[in-house]
Structure formats: structure tokens, C-alpha cells
Scaffold this motif. Structure first.
Motif, PDB file in Angstrom:
ATOM      1  N   MET A  84       0.848  -1.193   0.000  1.00  0.00           N
ATOM      2  CA  MET A  84       0.000   0.000   0.000  1.00  0.00           C
ATOM      3  C   MET A  84       0.883   1.243   0.000  1.00  0.00           C
ATOM      4  O   MET A  84       1.814   1.348   0.793  1.00  0.00           O
ATOM      5  N   SER A  85       0.606   2.156  -0.888  1.00  0.00           N
ATOM      6  CA  SER A  85       1.398   3.387  -0.955  1.00  0.00           C
ATOM      7  C   SER A  85       1.036   4.304   0.201  1.00  0.00           C
ATOM      8  O   SER A  85      -0.099   4.317   0.677  1.00  0.00           O
ATOM      9  N   ARG A  86       2.030   5.076   0.657  1.00  0.00           N
ATOM     10  CA  ARG A  86       1.816   5.998   1.771  1.00  0.00           C
ATOM     11  C   ARG A  86       2.275   7.382   1.360  1.00  0.00           C
ATOM     12  O   ARG A  86       3.229   7.544   0.616  1.00  0.00           O
ATOM     13  N   GLY A  87       1.585   8.365   1.869  1.00  0.00           N
ATOM     14  CA  GLY A  87       1.968   9.745   1.593  1.00  0.00           C
ATOM     15  C   GLY A  87       2.924  10.267   2.653  1.00  0.00           C
ATOM     16  O   GLY A  87       3.564   9.493   3.381  1.00  0.00           O
ATOM     17  N   SER A  88       3.029  11.570   2.735  1.00  0.00           N
ATOM     18  CA  SER A  88       3.927  12.197   3.708  1.00  0.00           C
ATOM     19  C   SER A  88       3.405  12.007   5.130  1.00  0.00           C
ATOM     20  O   SER A  88       2.200  11.914   5.359  1.00  0.00           O
ATOM     21  N   GLU A  89       4.328  11.953   6.066  1.00  0.00           N
ATOM     22  CA  GLU A  89       3.988  11.881   7.483  1.00  0.00           C
ATOM     23  C   GLU A  89       4.647  13.034   8.221  1.00  0.00           C
ATOM     24  O   GLU A  89       5.801  13.373   7.950  1.00  0.00           O
ATOM     25  N   TRP A  90       3.915  13.651   9.146  1.00  0.00           N
ATOM     26  CA  TRP A  90       4.463  14.731   9.947  1.00  0.00           C
ATOM     27  C   TRP A  90       5.222  14.156  11.130  1.00  0.00           C
ATOM     28  O   TRP A  90       4.794  13.199  11.760  1.00  0.00           O
ATOM     29  N   GLY A  91       6.345  14.738  11.436  1.00  0.00           N
ATOM     30  CA  GLY A  91       7.118  14.348  12.606  1.00  0.00           C
ATOM     31  C   GLY A  91       7.745  15.577  13.234  1.00  0.00           C
ATOM     32  O   GLY A  91       8.132  16.508  12.528  1.00  0.00           O
ATOM     33  N   ARG A  92       7.838  15.581  14.532  1.00  0.00           N
ATOM     34  CA  ARG A  92       8.443  16.718  15.232  1.00  0.00           C
ATOM     35  C   ARG A  92       9.958  16.530  15.280  1.00  0.00           C
ATOM     36  O   ARG A  92      10.456  15.532  15.796  1.00  0.00           O
ATOM     37  N   TRP A  93      10.689  17.486  14.742  1.00  0.00           N
ATOM     38  CA  TRP A  93      12.146  17.455  14.695  1.00  0.00           C
ATOM     39  C   TRP A  93      12.716  18.615  15.522  1.00  0.00           C
ATOM     40  O   TRP A  93      12.092  19.670  15.633  1.00  0.00           O
ATOM     41  N   ASP A  94      13.889  18.405  16.073  1.00  0.00           N
ATOM     42  CA  ASP A  94      14.654  19.491  16.691  1.00  0.00           C
ATOM     43  C   ASP A  94      16.081  19.383  16.175  1.00  0.00           C
ATOM     44  O   ASP A  94      16.847  18.518  16.604  1.00  0.00           O
ATOM     45  N   LEU A  95      16.429  20.250  15.241  1.00  0.00           N
ATOM     46  CA  LEU A  95      17.715  20.157  14.555  1.00  0.00           C
ATOM     47  C   LEU A  95      18.820  20.987  15.201  1.00  0.00           C
ATOM     48  O   LEU A  95      19.924  21.040  14.677  1.00  0.00           O
ATOM     49  N   HIS A  96      18.536  21.622  16.330  1.00  0.00           N
ATOM     50  CA  HIS A  96      19.547  22.501  16.932  1.00  0.00           C
ATOM     51  C   HIS A  96      19.619  22.214  18.428  1.00  0.00           C
ATOM     52  O   HIS A  96      19.093  22.958  19.251  1.00  0.00           O
TER      53      HIS A  96
END
Length: 251
Positions: free
Chosen positions: A1-13
Motif C-alpha cells: 500500500m502506498s503511503r503519503g507524507s507523514e508529519w514528525g516533530r524534529w529538533d535540529l539545533h
């Protein structure tokens, strides 16, 4: 099954214990720091963490080692260990580039590396980034180069203090953005493995170059061209201003 984008919380700093500048973590050990880091990440459902330090990724390596050995940690239960092992840890090297802004600060720039390409990036990119000092010598962006640069600013009785030499080197090291462009062009195969972010504020960001407009025009140069050259080097901006969001989306 194809999946679209998923939101995730990132902290890059995220700076760590033993960060090269302004370390305010007190007497906590690096292991205890990592325990608190991952407890907070679980509490806030953080999916990706950018371990940040000035001119170095050594603290990233320490955090990654802690994560790789998470099953040996008694402070987390099995479910927490599984979640921690899935968090993406990225190395984020914070640099200072010239020219300075109108506020007298160097521009804040970050290099976020593909963690699977660390060895190649260190050898082909970082070891070839050099600061040209006023004494005519060049100092590489590695521990040896930073310490060598730092010793220029130490008194004779301080020369054997390795930590102080490294600290002084970090305080002094800066490069023009053109140095990065040249190194990237010479190692084009690795450019796609590095994300470049730049601050856009008036203090230590690219917008602060606006105050140089008059001086540059007198020198028959364009502040717009300089800013645009830096923007073209980067993949993204650090900015909390809604106006920046609209501007760079072309609105």
C-alpha cells in the motif's frame, strides 16, 4: 500500500554537555545528559534530533554511541528502548562565516550531514576547509587545526593546555562563504549528502548584511549579490519571522 507524507516533530539545533561554546550544563556527566535528552525526546515525541556543536561533530558521535548501546541502559524500559533506537540522530556542525553583519557578528551557518557518510565528509570536506590567518598560515577545520590556531592566542605557560587551545581555536575560526563553495565544487559527489542552513536575522544572519549596502556600493559591489550568493549556497533558513516565510515562498 502506498503511503503519503507523514508529519514528525524534529529538533535540529540541540547543543550537548561539553559543547564548545557557552556550556551551561554544569557538573552533569555526558551519560546523564544523554539519559535526560532521550527522556525529553520521548516526552515530546521527537522523531529527529540534530546534535549541534561548533566546528565539531564529536559530541554527535558520543550521543550516537549512547543510542547504539541503549539496550544496556537500565533507565529505560523495553518499549522506550525501541522508540529511542528509532530516533534519527543527525550531526549538525555550526560554523561562523564572514563577512560580519552590521551588528558586528559573523554569520551563523549550519552543516547537517548524512550520518552514513560521516567518514567521507570528514576526510573530503572538513579536512579541506581552511581558515587563512593573518600570519599567512592556513588552519584546517579539524581538532589539530583548531588547536594550532588557538595556540596563537595563548601565553607561553598555557601552550600545553589542549582544552584551552581548542576553545581559543573555536573562538577564532571563521571562513568566507566562498571557501565552502570551492570545497563543495571540488567534492561535488558529497554535496547532496550535506544540508546547509543559514540564519536570516539582523544580528548574526544574512539580513544583517543590509547595513553594509552603502559601503559596498561605494566599492562598486552589490550587497544584494553578496546576500544572494550566500542564499544560493544554502538549502534552508533558520528564521522565526512569518515575513521571511512569505518572502522566500515568493509571496
Amino acid at each position: 500500500m502506498s503511503r503519503g507524507s507523514e508529519w514528525g516533530r524534529w529538533d535540529l539545533h540541540v547543543h550537548t554537555k561539553s559543547t564548545a561554546k557557552n556550556d551551561q550544563f554544569g557538573s552533569i556527566s555526558f551519560e546523564d545528559y544523554c539519559i535526560q535528552l532521550f527522556k525529553k525526546a520521548l516526552e515530546r515525541d521527537i522523531k529527529t534530533i540534530g546534535i549541534t556543536d561548533y566546528f565539531s561533530i564529536e559530541n554527535y558521535k558520543k550521543v550516537k554511541k549512547f543510542q547504539d548501546e541503549i539496550n544496556d541502559q537500565a533507565q529505560f524500559n523495553d518499549d522506550e528502548k525501541k522508540l529511542i533506537s528509532k530516533i534519527l540522530i543527525l550531526p549538525n556542525m555550526e560554523l561562523r562565516i564572514s563577512p560580519s553583519t552590521g551588528a558586528g557578528s559573523l554569520i551563523n551557518l549550519h552543516l547537517i550531514f548524512n550520518p552514513s557518510k560521516i567518514e567521507a565528509i570528514e576526510n573530503q570536506i572538513l579536512n579541506h576547509i581552511q581558515m587563512v590567518h593573518g600570519n599567512g598560515n592556513k588552519y584546517q577545520l579539524n581538532e589539530y587545526g583548531l588547536k594550532s590556531l588557538g595556540r596563537l592566542y595563548l601565553s607561553e605557560d598555557q601552550l600545553n593546555d589542549q582544552n584551552l587551545a581548542l576553545k581559543k581555536g573555536v573562538e577564532q575560526f571563521c571562513i568566507p562563504h566562498t571557501e565552502l563553495i570551492e570545497v563543495f565544487e571540488a567534492n561535488n559527489n558529497l554535496r547532496s549528502e550535506i544540508l546547509v542552513f543559514v540564519a536570516n536575522g539582523d544580528n548574526d544572519g544574512v539580513s544583517g548584511l543590509k547595513s553594509h549596502e552603502e559601503i559596498l556600493q561605494q566599492q562598486q559591489a552589490s550587497a544584494f549579490s553578496l546576500r544572494n550568493s550566500i542564499y544560493q549556497l544554502t538549502d534552508g533558513l533558520f528564521s522565526a519571522k512569518p515575513s521571511d516565510h512569505k518572502y522566500f515562498l515568493g509571496h
